[in-house]
Motif scaffolding. Structure first.
Motif, PDB file in Angstrom:
ATOM      1  N   GLN A   1      11.163  -7.205   0.531  1.00  0.00           N
ATOM      2  CA  GLN A   1      10.211  -6.141  -0.072  1.00  0.00           C
ATOM      3  C   GLN A   1       9.647  -6.775  -1.424  1.00  0.00           C
ATOM      4  OE1 GLN A   1      12.702  -2.902  -1.018  1.00  0.00           O
ATOM      5  NE2 GLN A   1      10.975  -1.621  -1.918  1.00  0.00           N
TER       6      GLN A   1
ATOM      7  N   GLU B   1       4.136  -0.555   6.822  1.00  0.00           N
ATOM      8  CA  GLU B   1       3.089  -1.058   7.655  1.00  0.00           C
ATOM      9  C   GLU B   1       3.304  -1.550   8.865  1.00  0.00           C
ATOM     10  OE1 GLU B   1       0.110  -3.168   5.767  1.00  0.00           O
ATOM     11  OE2 GLU B   1       0.239  -2.640   3.954  1.00  0.00           O
TER      12      GLU B   1
ATOM     13  N   SER C   1       3.036  -2.424   2.030  1.00  0.00           N
ATOM     14  CA  SER C   1       4.128  -1.668   2.078  1.00  0.00           C
ATOM     15  C   SER C   1       5.167  -2.016   3.043  1.00  0.00           C
ATOM     16  CB  SER C   1       3.682  -0.184   2.372  1.00  0.00           C
ATOM     17  OG  SER C   1       4.638   0.600   2.848  1.00  0.00           O
TER      18      SER C   1
END
Length: 935
Positions: A459, A471, A468
Motif C-alpha cells: 500500500q 485499481e 489506489s
C-alpha cells in the motif's frame, strides 16, 4: 579429597561481586530495602553454604531471576579460591551453552570487581578461566584426557543435556539401546574421572534440571545420566548446583527425583515431602521488578485474556469447516466422538508448501531432549485430509481458507497500519511471541502474518505512485501474491505514462545475493513463507543454468543505498562526528577511462582517522588504487544529521558520550542500524516512498551534478523525518543497543567491524522456530532488536532457556501448554529482569503497564472446553506451583462451565506473595570455617 569451602555471608560476597551494574559503588547492606542485586548477592552466599554443607544445591528461583548469574557467582568464588578448579555446565542445547559463554563474559566484565588474574584479567577485563564447548560426551572426555597438553588449561566445560541421548547411534538396530547407552555413559564417566585424578569436576552446574525429573522414564537420557553422574564416592563432580524455575514441574516427586542423581536417596528419602527437601537443599524466591523505587511481583502486572474466535461473517470458512467434518466421517470413517481427531483443525493446518516431515525425522534434527520435543506433534489423524482440502480451496478462491483462530491472531499480531505510524504507538507494541503445539501451525501463522504485512507495505509503494489499492492493476498484482514479475509489469506501465525513476549507474554485480539460509534451510525452500515485498528489494544474481532474475525498481533503489560508488549510500552513513556533522570530501579513482567516485569508504576513513581508531596503514587500505581526494561542492549530510536534533536529551547525551569516549561503539551502532533499515524493517519501504515521491516531484529537472540532487533529497527527507518510522527505529535501536550486545550476541558493542550480516537474512516481519529450525540464534537477535521479526512463532524449542525479553511484552498461547509449569516457562521468555516490562515499570510505574498473555480459542467448541479447563485448573495449582508444592496436574479435558473466564489473572494492586524458600544466614545455616578465597 574435596577442598573445604567454608561458609559465606552476603556481606562477604559483595566484596568481590557487584550485582548492580549501574552503580559501581553498590554494596550489600543487611536490612536495606530489598532489590534484585541484594537478592542475587544473598543467593550466591546461600548456594555456596548449601554446596559446602551438603554437596548439592537446588536454585529454584522464579523464571527471569538471573539464575545464570548467581551460578556464575558461585563458580567465580570457586575459581578465586582454587584457580585451577574444573567446572562443568550441562545445558539443554548448544544455543543455551553459547548463552552461558556470553553470560560469563558479561558477568566478569560488569559484576566481578577486582582484576585478580584468577577470575578477571587486568587491562581487558575479560574472564581468565578458559571455556570450551563439546556437543558430544566422547569429545568432552577426550578433551579432558588431553588437558596436560592444553595451554592454557580449560576451566569451564560446556556440554548439552542432549549429549546423554546421543551415546547410541540412531541407526543402531540393537534391541537393548538402554543397556548400550548405560555402558557408553559409564565409559565416559570412568575416562573423565580417571583424567581428573579420580576427584572429578570441582562443580557441575545443571541448567534446566527438571529434564532429570523422571529417572524411571525409560529414556536413554535417564539411563545414561545415572551412569554418567555416578554414585557415592565415585561421582562425576564433588558438588552439584542444579538450576530450574519449575522443580515440581508435574509432580511432587519431581524434587526428590532431580536430587537423587546427585545425592544418595533410599526409598524413604525419596518419599520425603517436597517441602522438607526444598527447605534443606533449595533456594526459591519470587522475581521482583523494580519500578519508581518500588518492587513489583508478577501478579501486579500480568494480564491474562482469552480471545473468542468464531465463524461470524465468514460463510466460506464455515462451509469449509462443515465440509471438513463431513469428510471426517466419509473419508476417515470417524463415526464416534473422537475429539482427538479434531486437533488438526483446532490447532490449525498448513494450507500450502513443503510436505510435513515426520516427527521421527523432526526429533533427530532437534537440538534438545527428544521427550521434550515430542510434545510438539507434527501430525494429527486429519493432517493429510486438511492439506488436500486447503490446497483445493486455494485453487478455487485464490487464497487459503479462513480459520477463525488464525484470522483473529493475525489481527492481534499485525498492525492495521504502518505509514504513517500512530504517534502514540511504540515500536515494541508490534512484537509478539506466539507459542503453538502443532508444528505446521508455525509455518501457517508465519505465512499469514507476512501476507498481512505485505499488503500494508504494498500500500505504501502504491501510494508513492498515487495508485489506489482498488485499481484493477493493483488487484491483479495482489492476486499474483505481490510477485517480482507482477511488480515489473506494473512498473513498465507506469514508466510509459510517468517516466522512469533515475538511479545512479546501477551495476548488478555489485549487489548482494540473498542466497543465505534461514534456520538452516535455503531461502528458496522457505520462499512461500517470507515477505514478497521484501523480495522486491533484493538484488539477485543469475544462478547456474538459470536465467538472471531481472532487477526491480525497488532493488535498484536498495542497491543505490548500499553501493560505495552511489552518493545515495551516504544517506545511510553515520555523521562524521557520530552526531550531526557532514562530510567535506570523497575519493575519486579511474575505472578504465572513466573517473569514478567512492563515497562511503571515504566517509569511513574520515570517521576512523578523526577518532583515532585505526592505523595509518589501515586508512590507506580503504582508498581505491590511485584514488585522489575530491571536495564536495557543499558539505554532505546523512540521516544522522536529520535524526539527531529530534532525539530527546538522554539519547543525544548517549551519542555524545560514544563520540567522545567510545567511537567504536558508535561505529558499530551505525553498521547495526544500516543493516536493520535496509534489510530487516519497513524503513526501506518508507525510504523508497520518499525517494519515489521526490523524484516524481522534480521530474526531469536538470541538475549540475549528483551532489545537488542528493542534497535536495536530504532536504525533502528532513521535512518528513519527524514522526517517521526511521526516527522511531533509530531511537529504539539506540535505547537497547548496548544491552543487546552484552546479553544476546557474541561480539561486544565496541566491535566496530561487525557487519551485522545476520540482520540481512531477517527480511520478513514474521518468522518461526520449530524442531526443523537448526540455527535459531539469529532469530533471538532479531526479536530482541527493534527490527524483524516482529512476530516470532515457536514450538517448545523456545520454551526454556531463551531470552526474548528486550522488546516484547505480549505472549500468545495459540496452542495451550501441556502443564502450568510449561506455561510459566513460556511466559518467562519475556517476563525477566531488564525486560521491556521492567523498563516500562521503571519509566512510569504500574499504571497501564502490563505483560499481556493471550489465549485464543474457537468459541462453543471442544477448543473452548480445552482452554477453559486448562485455565481453571492452572489457577487452582499456580500458588502451589509457585511454592513447589504442586501435585500431579490432570491433563484430561473437561466440559467447561460458564464463568471460566473469571480464572484469568488480572493485575492486582498489592502482592502478598512471600518468598517460599528464602536465603538464610542464621549461625546454624552457615558452615563452620572461613571461605578459603578471602585472602
Amino acid at each position: 579429597m574435596a577442598k573445604q569451602w567454608g561458609g559465606l555471608r552476603p556481606e562477604q560476597v559483595t566484596q568481590w561481586i557487584n550485582f548492580d551494574a549501574q552503580d559501581s559503588e553498590w554494596r550489600y547492606v543487611l536490612k536495606a530495602p530489598p532489590s534484585m542485586a541484594s537478592q542475587q548477592t544473598e543467593g550466591v552466599a546461600h548456594l555456596w553454604n548449601l554446596l559446602s554443607r551438603h554437596g548439592v544445591a537446588l536454585l529454584a528461583d522464579e523464571v527471569g531471576m538471573g539464575k545464570t548469574f548467581q551460578a556464575l557467582g558461585v563458580a567465580a568464588l570457586l575459581w578465586r579460591m582454587k584457580p585451577d578448579a574444573k567446572v562443568l555446565v550441562m545445558a539443554p542445547n548448544r544455543d543455551i551453552c553459547a548463552h552461558w559463554k556470553r553470560e560469563l563474559t558479561a558477568f566478569v566484565r560488569f559484576h566481578y570487581r577486582e582484576a585478580d588474574e584468577r577470575v578477571k584479567a587486568s587491562g581487558s577485563g575479560r574472564p581468565v578461566p578458559e571455556v570450551e564447548f563439546y556437543s558430544q560426551l566422547r569429545d568432552l572426555a577426550a578433551a579432558i584426557e588431553c588437558r596436560a597438553t592444553q595451554a592454557p588449561p580449560t576451566n569451564l566445560y560446556l556440554t548439552t543435556i542432549r549429549s546423554l541421548s546421543l551415546l547410541v547411534d540412531a541407526t543402531d538396530q540393537q534391541r537393548d539401546k538402554l543397556a548400550t547407552a548405560k555402558r557408553a555413559a559409564r565409559e565416559m564417566h570412568e575416562r573423565i574421572l580417571s583424567a581428573l585424578d579420580n576427584h572429578g569436576f570441582d562443580l557441575v552446574i545443571v541448567d534446566e534440571a527438571h529434564y532429570f525429573r523422571n529417572p524411571q522414564g525409560g529414556s536413554q537420557r535417564a539411563a545414561a545420566a545415572k551412569e554418567f553422574f555416578g554414585q557415592g564416592p565415585h561421582r562425576i563432580a564433588q558438588r552439584a548446583l542444579l538450576l530450574t524455575a519449575t522443580p515440581s514441574h508435574t509432580n511432587l516427586r519431581d524434587v526428590a527425583n532431580i536430587l537423587s542423581y546427585f545425592i544418595g536417596m533410599d526409598e524413604a528419602a525419596r518419599n520425603q515431602p517436597a517441602e522438607e527437601l526444598m527447605r534443606k537443599y533449595a533456594l526459591r524466591r519470587f522475581r521482583i521488578m523494580a519500578g519508581n523505587g518500588v518492587g513489583y511481583m508478577k501478579h501486579q502486572y500480568r494480564r491474562e485474556e482469552a480471545t473468542p474466535c468464531d465463524f461470524a461473517g465468514r460463510p466460506e470458512a464455515e462451509m469449509f469447516f462443515a465440509l471438513y467434518q463431513r469428510r471426517l466421517i466419509h473419508d476417515l470413517g470417524v463415526l464416534d466422538e473422537k475429539r482427538r481427531v479434531l486437533y488438526g483443525f483446532l490447532e490449525g493446518f498448513e494450507s500450502a508448501g513443503v510436505p510435513v516431515r515426520t516427527l521421527a525425522a523432526q526429533e533427530r534434527e532437534e537440538d534438545q531432549p527428544q521427550d521434550e520435543c515430542a510434545k510438539d506433534f507434527s501430525t494429527a489423524d486429519d493432517t493429510q485430509l486438511l492439506r488436500g482440502m486447503s490446497m483445493d480451496y486455494r485453487g478455487i478462491f485464490g487464497h487459503a481458507p479462513d480459520h477463525p483462530k488464525y484470522g483473529r491472531l493475525v489481527m492481534r499480531c499485525a498492525p492495521q497500519g504502518l505509514f504513517p505510524m500512530a504517534a502514540d504507538r511504540e515500536l515494541h507494541e508490534d512484537k509478539h511471541l506466539v507459542f503453538v503445539r502443532r508444528i505446521p501451525s508455525v509455518r501457517e501463522l508465519t505465512k499469514r502474518i507476512n501476507e498481512h504485512y505485505d499488503r500494508l507495505l504494498a500500500q505504501e509503494i502504491c501510494a508513492a505512485w498515487d495508485l489506489s489499492m482498488n485499481e484493477p492493476r493493483i488487484v491483479r498484482w495482489e492476486r499474483q501474491h505481490w510477485s517480482r514479475d507482477g511488480f515489473n509489469e506494473l512498473m513498465q506501465a507506469l514508466v510509459r505514462t510517468q517516466g522512469a525513476i533515475e538511479y545512479e549507474d546501477v551495476e548488478e554485480d555489485e549487489g548482494e545475493t540473498h542466497s543465505r539460509e534461514v534456520d538452516g534451510v535455503p531461502q528458496a525452500q522457505n520462499a512461500y513463507l517470507g515477505s514478497k515485498i521484501a523480495d522486491l528489494f533484493v538484488t539477485k544474481r543469475a544462478k547456474d543454468n538459470e536465467p538472471p532474475s531481472p532487477p526491480t525498481d525497488c532493488s535498484r533503489f536498495s542497491l543505490n543505498l548500499r553501493k560505495t560508488t552511489s552518493i545515495h549510500a551516504m544517506f545511510m552513513e553515520p555523521a562524521s562526528d557520530y552526531m550531526a556533522a557532514g562530510y567535506l570530501w570523497h575519493y575519486e579513482f579511474r575505472q578504465g577511462d572513466k573517473p569514478r567516485p567512492d563515497y562511503t569508504k571515504a566517509a569511513l576513513a574520515r570517521r576512523l582517522s578523526t577518532h583515532g581508531m585505526v592505523s595509518q596503514d589501515f586508512l590507506e587500505s580503504l582508498a581505491p588504487n590511485g584514488a585522489a581526494m575530491r571536495e564536495y561542492d557543499e558539505p554532505i549530510e546523512t540521516l544522522w544529521s536529520l535524526v539527531f536534533p529530534l532525539l530527546d536529551a538522554s539519547r543525544q547525551a548517549r551519542l555524545r558520550r560514544w563520540a567522545a569516549e567510545r567511537p567504536d561503539i558508535a561505529e558499530n551502532f551505525g553498521n547495526y542500524i544500516k543493516a536493520g533499515f535496509l534489510f530487516a524493517s519497513p524503513v526501506v519501504v518508507e525510504l523508497y516512498g520518499w525517494h519515489t515521491r521526490f523524484q516524481r516531484s522534480i521530474g526531469s529537472a536538470p541538475y549540475a551534478n549528483v551532489q545537488a540532487r542528493y542534497r535536495d533529497f536530504v532536504a525533502y527527507a528532513r521535512q518528513r523525518i519527524a514522526g517517521s518510522l526511521l526516527l522511531r527505529y533509530f531511537a529504539a535501536a539506540l535505547d537497547s543497543f548496548e544491552q543487546l550486545c552484552d546479553k544476546i550476541i557474541d561480539h561486544p558493542a565496541g566491535d566496530w567491524r561487525a557487519g551485522w550480516r545476520t540482520l540481512t537474512a531477517l527480511s520478513s516481519p514474521a518468522w518461526y522456530a520449530s524442531g526443523d529450525s537448526s540455527h535459531r540464534q539469529h532469530l533471538i537477535l532479531g526479536f530482541n532488536s527493534p527490527f524483524y521479526p516482529n512476530t516470532l512463532v515457536a514450538t517448545s524449542v523456545f520454551q526454556e532457556g531463551v531470552n526474548l525479553h528486550l522488546q516484547c511484552r505480549k505472549v500468545h498461547h495459540y496452542g495451550i501448554a501441556w502443564t502450568p509449569g510449561d506455561n510459566e516457562q513460556r511466559v518467562g521468555r519475556v517476563d525477566r529482569l531488564f525486560s521491556k516490562v521492567n523498563y516500562l515499570l521503571k519509566e512510569s510505574g504500574p499504571e497501564g503497564i502490563t505483560l499481556d498473555i493471550n489465549y485464543p480459542y474457537l468459541k462453543d467448541s471442544f477448543d473452548e472446553d480445552q482452554v477453559g479447563s486448562f485455565i481453571e485448573r492452572k489457577y487452582a495449582v499456580e500458588e502451589k506451583m509457585d511454592r513447589c508444592t504442586q501435585g500431579t496436574f490432570e491433563k484430561q479435558v473437561r466440559m467447561t462451565r460458564p464463568g471460566w473466564h473469571e480464572f484469568l489473572r488480572q493485575p492486582i494492586v498489592e502482592s502478598l506473595m512471600q518468598h517460599p524458600y528464602p536465603a538464610r544466614f542464621n549461625d546454624e545455616d552457615i558452615p563452620r570455617g572461613a571461605y578459603p578465597g578471602a585472602d
